[in-house]
Structures are given as C-alpha cells and as structure tokens.
Design a protein around this motif. Structure first.
Motif, PDB file in Angstrom:
ATOM      1  N   ASP A   1       0.833  -1.203   0.000  1.00 45.57           N
ATOM      2  CA  ASP A   1       0.000   0.000   0.000  1.00 45.57           C
ATOM      3  C   ASP A   1       0.870   1.257   0.000  1.00 45.57           C
ATOM      4  OD1 ASP A   1      -2.199  -1.639   0.097  1.00 45.57           O
ATOM      5  OD2 ASP A   1      -2.454  -1.480   2.270  1.00 45.57           O
ATOM      6  N   GLY A   2       1.967   1.220   0.744  1.00 48.02           N
ATOM      7  CA  GLY A   2       2.873   2.359   0.785  1.00 48.02           C
ATOM      8  C   GLY A   2       3.493   2.646  -0.568  1.00 48.02           C
ATOM      9  N   LEU A   3       3.842   1.596  -1.289  1.00 49.88           N
ATOM     10  CA  LEU A   3       4.397   1.780  -2.627  1.00 49.88           C
ATOM     11  C   LEU A   3       3.364   2.411  -3.550  1.00 49.88           C
ATOM     12  CD1 LEU A   3       6.700   1.440  -4.600  1.00 49.88           C
ATOM     13  CD2 LEU A   3       5.993  -0.932  -4.967  1.00 49.88           C
ATOM     14  N   ALA A   4       2.110   2.026  -3.395  1.00 51.14           N
ATOM     15  CA  ALA A   4       1.051   2.623  -4.208  1.00 51.14           C
ATOM     16  C   ALA A   4       0.928   4.120  -3.933  1.00 51.14           C
ATOM     17  CB  ALA A   4      -0.279   1.933  -3.920  1.00 51.14           C
ATOM     18  N   LEU A   5       0.984   4.504  -2.659  1.00 55.45           N
ATOM     19  CA  LEU A   5       0.911   5.923  -2.321  1.00 55.45           C
ATOM     20  C   LEU A   5       2.126   6.669  -2.864  1.00 55.45           C
ATOM     21  CD1 LEU A   5      -0.407   5.813   1.367  1.00 55.45           C
ATOM     22  CD2 LEU A   5      -1.670   6.385  -0.698  1.00 55.45           C
ATOM     23  N   GLY A   6       3.301   6.042  -2.779  1.00 52.97           N
ATOM     24  CA  GLY A   6       4.500   6.678  -3.304  1.00 52.97           C
ATOM     25  C   GLY A   6       4.440   6.895  -4.803  1.00 52.97           C
ATOM     26  N   GLU A   7       3.791   5.973  -5.517  1.00 52.74           N
ATOM     27  CA  GLU A   7       3.683   6.087  -6.969  1.00 52.74           C
ATOM     28  C   GLU A   7       2.742   7.216  -7.389  1.00 52.74           C
ATOM     29  OE1 GLU A   7       5.153   4.736  -9.427  1.00 52.74           O
ATOM     30  OE2 GLU A   7       5.841   2.726  -8.985  1.00 52.74           O
ATOM     31  N   THR A   8       1.798   7.566  -6.539  1.00 53.21           N
ATOM     32  CA  THR A   8       0.758   8.518  -6.931  1.00 53.21           C
ATOM     33  C   THR A   8       0.969   9.907  -6.340  1.00 53.21           C
ATOM     34  OG1 THR A   8      -0.596   7.684  -5.094  1.00 53.21           O
ATOM     35  CG2 THR A   8      -0.991   6.750  -7.266  1.00 53.21           C
ATOM     36  N   THR A   9       2.113  10.149  -5.717  1.00 52.48           N
ATOM     37  CA  THR A   9       2.403  11.466  -5.167  1.00 52.48           C
ATOM     38  C   THR A   9       3.634  12.042  -5.860  1.00 52.48           C
ATOM     39  OG1 THR A   9       3.679  10.404  -3.392  1.00 52.48           O
ATOM     40  CG2 THR A   9       1.406  11.015  -2.898  1.00 52.48           C
ATOM     41  N   PRO A  10       3.788  13.372  -5.858  1.00 54.23           N
ATOM     42  CA  PRO A  10       4.995  13.952  -6.473  1.00 54.23           C
ATOM     43  C   PRO A  10       6.227  13.629  -5.651  1.00 54.23           C
ATOM     44  CG  PRO A  10       3.729  15.636  -5.331  1.00 54.23           C
ATOM     45  CD  PRO A  10       2.890  14.395  -5.306  1.00 54.23           C
ATOM     46  N   GLY A  11       7.388  13.826  -6.262  1.00 55.23           N
ATOM     47  CA  GLY A  11       8.634  13.573  -5.559  1.00 55.23           C
ATOM     48  C   GLY A  11       9.228  12.226  -5.915  1.00 55.23           C
ATOM     49  N   PRO A  12      10.446  11.943  -5.445  1.00 52.22           N
ATOM     50  CA  PRO A  12      11.103  10.671  -5.746  1.00 52.22           C
ATOM     51  C   PRO A  12      10.314   9.492  -5.207  1.00 52.22           C
ATOM     52  CG  PRO A  12      12.646  12.263  -4.794  1.00 52.22           C
ATOM     53  CD  PRO A  12      11.284  12.836  -4.633  1.00 52.22           C
ATOM     54  N   LEU A  13      10.353   8.373  -5.919  1.00 51.39           N
ATOM     55  CA  LEU A  13       9.629   7.184  -5.479  1.00 51.39           C
ATOM     56  C   LEU A  13      10.155   6.664  -4.149  1.00 51.39           C
ATOM     57  CD1 LEU A  13       7.552   4.977  -5.912  1.00 51.39           C
ATOM     58  CD2 LEU A  13       9.214   3.780  -7.358  1.00 51.39           C
ATOM     59  N   ILE A  14      11.434   6.927  -3.864  1.00 47.97           N
ATOM     60  CA  ILE A  14      11.996   6.458  -2.603  1.00 47.97           C
ATOM     61  C   ILE A  14      11.308   7.136  -1.415  1.00 47.97           C
ATOM     62  CG2 ILE A  14      13.825   8.192  -2.443  1.00 47.97           C
ATOM     63  CD1 ILE A  14      14.042   4.459  -1.536  1.00 47.97           C
ATOM     64  N   MET A  15      10.468   8.144  -1.679  1.00 44.66           N
ATOM     65  CA  MET A  15       9.677   8.758  -0.609  1.00 44.66           C
ATOM     66  C   MET A  15       8.732   7.762   0.038  1.00 44.66           C
ATOM     67  SD  MET A  15      10.555  11.903  -0.028  1.00 44.66           S
ATOM     68  CE  MET A  15       9.153  12.471   0.928  1.00 44.66           C
ATOM     69  N   VAL A  16       8.612   6.566  -0.506  1.00 46.79           N
ATOM     70  CA  VAL A  16       7.835   5.524   0.161  1.00 46.79           C
ATOM     71  C   VAL A  16       8.368   5.276   1.564  1.00 46.79           C
ATOM     72  CG1 VAL A  16       9.245   3.620  -0.736  1.00 46.79           C
ATOM     73  CG2 VAL A  16       6.872   3.194  -0.116  1.00 46.79           C
ATOM     74  N   VAL A  17       9.644   5.604   1.807  1.00 43.29           N
ATOM     75  CA  VAL A  17      10.189   5.417   3.153  1.00 43.29           C
ATOM     76  C   VAL A  17       9.496   6.325   4.156  1.00 43.29           C
ATOM     77  CG1 VAL A  17      12.429   4.715   2.215  1.00 43.29           C
ATOM     78  CG2 VAL A  17      12.065   7.109   2.838  1.00 43.29           C
ATOM     79  N   THR A  18       8.957   7.454   3.700  1.00 41.90           N
ATOM     80  CA  THR A  18       8.200   8.332   4.589  1.00 41.90           C
ATOM     81  C   THR A  18       6.978   7.603   5.127  1.00 41.90           C
ATOM     82  OG1 THR A  18       8.936  10.261   3.334  1.00 41.90           O
ATOM     83  CG2 THR A  18       7.010  10.550   4.735  1.00 41.90           C
ATOM     84  N   PHE A  19       6.291   6.880   4.244  1.00 40.47           N
ATOM     85  CA  PHE A  19       5.147   6.066   4.665  1.00 40.47           C
ATOM     86  C   PHE A  19       5.592   5.001   5.653  1.00 40.47           C
ATOM     87  CE2 PHE A  19       2.745   2.137   4.132  1.00 40.47           C
ATOM     88  CZ  PHE A  19       1.435   2.556   4.308  1.00 40.47           C
ATOM     89  N   VAL A  20       6.706   4.349   5.375  1.00 36.80           N
ATOM     90  CA  VAL A  20       7.222   3.309   6.273  1.00 36.80           C
ATOM     91  C   VAL A  20       7.453   3.888   7.663  1.00 36.80           C
ATOM     92  CG1 VAL A  20       9.176   1.766   6.729  1.00 36.80           C
ATOM     93  CG2 VAL A  20       8.253   1.956   4.410  1.00 36.80           C
ATOM     94  N   GLY A  21       8.088   5.063   7.709  1.00 41.37           N
ATOM     95  CA  GLY A  21       8.350   5.677   9.001  1.00 41.37           C
ATOM     96  C   GLY A  21       7.084   6.053   9.737  1.00 41.37           C
ATOM     97  N   PHE A  22       6.111   6.615   9.016  1.00 43.19           N
ATOM     98  CA  PHE A  22       4.867   7.034   9.680  1.00 43.19           C
ATOM     99  C   PHE A  22       4.130   5.831  10.255  1.00 43.19           C
ATOM    100  CE2 PHE A  22       0.496   8.228  10.216  1.00 43.19           C
ATOM    101  CZ  PHE A  22       0.526   9.554  10.604  1.00 43.19           C
ATOM    102  N   VAL A  23       3.971   4.797   9.462  1.00 48.10           N
ATOM    103  CA  VAL A  23       3.243   3.610   9.936  1.00 48.10           C
ATOM    104  C   VAL A  23       3.976   2.971  11.115  1.00 48.10           C
ATOM    105  CG1 VAL A  23       2.441   1.300   9.310  1.00 48.10           C
ATOM    106  CG2 VAL A  23       2.174   3.202   7.703  1.00 48.10           C
ATOM    107  N   ALA A  24       5.308   2.936  11.054  1.00 48.09           N
ATOM    108  CA  ALA A  24       6.078   2.361  12.155  1.00 48.09           C
ATOM    109  C   ALA A  24       5.889   3.163  13.436  1.00 48.09           C
ATOM    110  CB  ALA A  24       7.557   2.294  11.781  1.00 48.09           C
ATOM    111  N   GLY A  25       5.974   4.494  13.322  1.00 43.51           N
ATOM    112  CA  GLY A  25       5.793   5.324  14.505  1.00 43.51           C
ATOM    113  C   GLY A  25       4.399   5.219  15.082  1.00 43.51           C
TER     114      GLY A  25
END
Length: 465
Positions: A301-325
């Motif tokens: 799901d995080g990869l899907a959000l990363g694909e549909t938002t502006p910015g580098p795809l590696i921004m999926v790590v932002t989702f990883v961090g948020f869900v982890a926290g």
C-alpha cells in the motif's frame, strides 16, 4: 524540436536568474514532479533546457550522468546539482529540499488517512484493487530495467544468481550489491566489453539556443575544486549526521525504533544504486522481516501511495516511518499522529542527507572535466543483480496479494485478474502508472461493493433450490 545553429545564435541569452526566481521554480517542481525519475528528469529538461534555457543540453546530460552513478534518487540529485551550479551551495540545498518537502507533507497526510481510516469499507476496497496493480508495477520495473541492463549472457547470469541468492538463501541485499560491484570491477578490467554500460541518455547534440550556463560558459568560481572545501563539506556532513543520531541514541537508546530508523535508512541511502526499485527489497527486508515495523500488505500500500504522489519514489520510506511510529505508539497511545509524523521526518532526513553531500562534494570534481565518466562497470553489474532482486520482490508481493491467507488459504482469482490487466496496460499499451493505479482502485472498489450483493443473491438462489 531542436533549433538549427543559425536560429540558435539569433536568440538572446537568458538574463541572470535570481535566487528568488529559482526558489519559485523548485517549489513548483516539488508539486508537479510526478512520473518517477524518468518523468521528473523529462520535466526538468523541458523547463530548464528547452523553455527557460538556464543550462545547455550538454551540461544537463553531463550532470545527469554523474547523478546516475551515485546512490540515491537521481532526479533529486540532478536538481541539487543544477541548483548548486546556478546559485552555489544554498542554491543546491534549496533545490533539493523543495524537490522533496511537498511530498513529505503530502505523504504524512495520506499515511495518516491510511492508518486512521484504512478499515473503512470503501478505502479498503480501493486498496484491494491497488495491491495487485502495484505487483504488476514492480514486475514492469524488473522488465524495464532488465531490458536496458541485461545486454549479454554474463549479465543475465548475474541477475539469475542474485535472484537465487535472495529468494532461496535469503542473502542480505547489501551483500548482493557488494558482490556484484566486485564482479563488475574485476570483470571491467579483464573483459570491459562485457560490462560496458548500455543505453545512456543520448548524445548532447541538440541546441535550444544560448543558455545561461552554456557549453562555453567560463568556469564559475564556486565550481573550482578545492581540497579545503571538500574537507569542510565532509566535516559538516558528518556533524549533520552524527548530532541527530547521537541525540536519538542518548534520548531514546540505541535499540529504540527512532534510533534504529535513523541507522537503517542511512544504510539504505547508501545502497540505492539503480533507482528506488533497487533499494525497495532492502527496505522490505528490514522494515517488514527484520524490525517488523510493517506487514507485507502495508508495504504494498505504501508503494502505491508513493507512486501517486509527487517527488522521488523512494519517498515511500516516509510512509514506512509514519506507519512504524504510529503502530508502535512511540509517544504513547495519545499521540499516535505525532509519533508517526516524527518517525516519517526522521526516516526522510537520514535517507536524503547523503544525496546532498554526494552532489555538493562531487560537483567541483565533475565540473573539472566534461568528458565521459568512467568506472561504470561496477554500476553495470549492480544494475544486473538488482533485476533479480526486484523480481524476487515482485514474487513476494504476488504471494501476499494472490494468497492473502497464505498458501493454505484460497487463491484470490480477482486480484490475479486485476494484476494481469494492469501488467497488460503497462507493457502492451504503455498506460501511465498513475492511471493504472487509479483504474485498479476503482475496479477494486466496485468489486468490494458488488461482492456482498452477489453473495446474497447466490445464497437466496441456493436456499430457494
């Protein structure tokens, strides 16, 4: 279309660009940089080379070739390089920050919506369709990178061995990258044609008119290499990494999730050769299998959000961090959002910090020559190995999407069909990733809403019989 040299010479060279004008441009880029690295680089080329003529075609490609050799998101690094070239260190910092900041805030908001409302039926329905589409997108990435990188039997064999290593023997991703680099380095010495980089980004034989930073522009003072400047950058970079890491360690302890995120994503930032899809398996191994910050479905799901938002795809790590926290309630049960937001910021900071240091430190060295870059054999080997690793990631995603309850559970034929349709749309009809994800989400929502009615009709029919 490129202009002829006579036409180009008749065009006036652009006026000097102020830092404020550049700020507004990079802010705009942060909001419109969709389409992954290829799309982002294309947007920058059109805006900076063709329309505004801030930099020439040759200088643009020279900078891009350098960024392609670095670990990290090449599109953001290219923005840093051009920003630095035009307005010194602060220009590079502004360009790099604005390239990712909009995406950071957008992903924090979307991640909050995901964890807070992900169980709402219509949201779950959307992600039911998106998950198989993401599986197809990862398969397409393996195909796209493989078609460009696997130019001979040796590289094919390297890709196959890397797949077996991670799939059958669970070899860590850093070990695969290191081994491939050694093979490429040695192979490049003895059989250079085997590890010759293919493809590239074309020749710089076009002219769109005189550029502000043109092929014959005299070397700017801040682009001259100085050993003292390099030492200063290394020292500042070390401080920018060490101080936050030390504070996290003292404040929360080494084993705390915040500290481990900083350490883990620092390592991830140094392994992103070949683009975001190359490092996703490493992030998956760490975040899902080792630290258990997420479950596999959340990573998809995080990869899907990363694909549909502006910015580098590696921004999926932002989702990883948020869900982890959020899931680990790092600030307690009453501050879940802030735990997620802080974790997302920590992860993003440590992921992107090396990119600034690499470009700002290496820029003067690269500006000292406009010839071809060397030392590409290790990168060629790493890219080949990454193809096998990405294929393994696609199989992991497919397993969790098509058999959501494990091998003993039922096979989800609907998810398999959605994935097949998405793959067909991507490979055969060249439909954009965002359109595929949106269409798959709508299809998943429709299936989710219709399924209870179908089941009720079947139950009624069976009862009547």
């Amino acid at each position: 279309m490129a202009k002829t040299s006579s036409t180009a010479s008749a065009v006036t060279r652009p006026a000097a660009v102020s830092l404020a004008t550049a700020f507004r441009f990079w802010l705009k880029m942060g909001f419109i940089s969709f389409g992954g690295p290829a799309g982002q680089i294309a947007i920058m080329h059109q805006e900076l080379v063709e329309n505004r003529r801030w930099i020439s075609e040759r200088r643009f490609l020279h900078a891009l070739n350098f960024c392609m050799l670095l670990p990290g998101p090449e599109a953001q690094q290219l923005a840093i390089y051009i920003g630095w070239l035009m307005h010194k260190t602060w220009g590079g910092i502004i360009a790099g920050l604005l390239f990712v900041l909009p995406s950071l805030f957008i992903l924090i908001a979307l991640s909050w919506c995901y964890v807070a409302f992900g169980d709402v039926p219509w949201v779950a329905g959307l992600f039911y369709g998106i998950k198989p589409a993401v599986t197809a997108i990862v398969l397409q990435a393996a195909h796209r990178i493989g078609s460009r990188a696997l130019k001979n039997r040796v590289l094919w064999a390297l890709a196959g061995l890397s797949f077996v290593a991670i799939f059958a023997f669970d070899v860590p991703f850093p070990a695969i990258v290191a081994t491939a680099a050694v093979i490429g380095y040695v192979g490049g010495r003895f059989t250079p044609d085997t590890f010759k980089a293919g493809g590239g980004h074309g020749k710089a034989d076009k002219s769109f008119g005189p550029a502000l930073i043109d092929d014959d522009t005299p070397k700017l003072a801040h682009t001259v290499f100085k050993g003292s400047r390099l030492l200063m950058l290394v020292a500042v970079g070390g401080i920018l990494w060490l101080v936050p890491m030390a504070w996290l360690t003292v404040q929360y302890g080494w084993d705390n999730a915040f500290t481990q995120m900083g350490w883990f994503f620092t390592k991830a930032a140094l392994l992103t050769f070949g683009g975001a899809y190359a490092v996703l398996p490493y992030v998956y191994q760490g975040a899902v299998e080792h630290y258990h910050w997420l479950i596999p479905q959340q990573m998809i799901d995080g990869l899907a959000l990363g694909e549909t938002t502006p910015g580098p795809l590696i921004m999926v790590v932002t989702f990883v961090g948020f869900v982890a926290g959020w899931t680990q309630a790092l600030f307690g049960g009453e501050a879940l959002f802030w735990a997620g937001a802080v974790a997302a910021t920590v992860v993003t900071y440590f992921t992107f910090l090396p990119s600034f240091l690499f470009v700002l430190a290496g820029g003067p060295l690269i500006e000292s020559t406009h010839g071809n870059l060397h030392f590409t054999a290790p990168l060629t080997a790493i890219t080949a190995a990454v193809v096998g690793v990405i294929l393994n990631l696609a199989l992991f995603f497919a397993w969790h999407v098509f058999w959501p309850s494990g091998w003993a559970g039922a096979f989800d034929a609907v998810a398999a069909v959605v994935s097949a349709l998405a793959l067909l749309a991507l490979l055969r009809y060249k439909i954009g990733v965002i359109k595929v994800i949106v269409s798959a989400g709508v299809l998943g929502l429709a299936v989710t809403l219709v399924k209870p009615w179908v089941m009720a009709l079947l139950a009624t029919a069976m009862a009547g019989a």
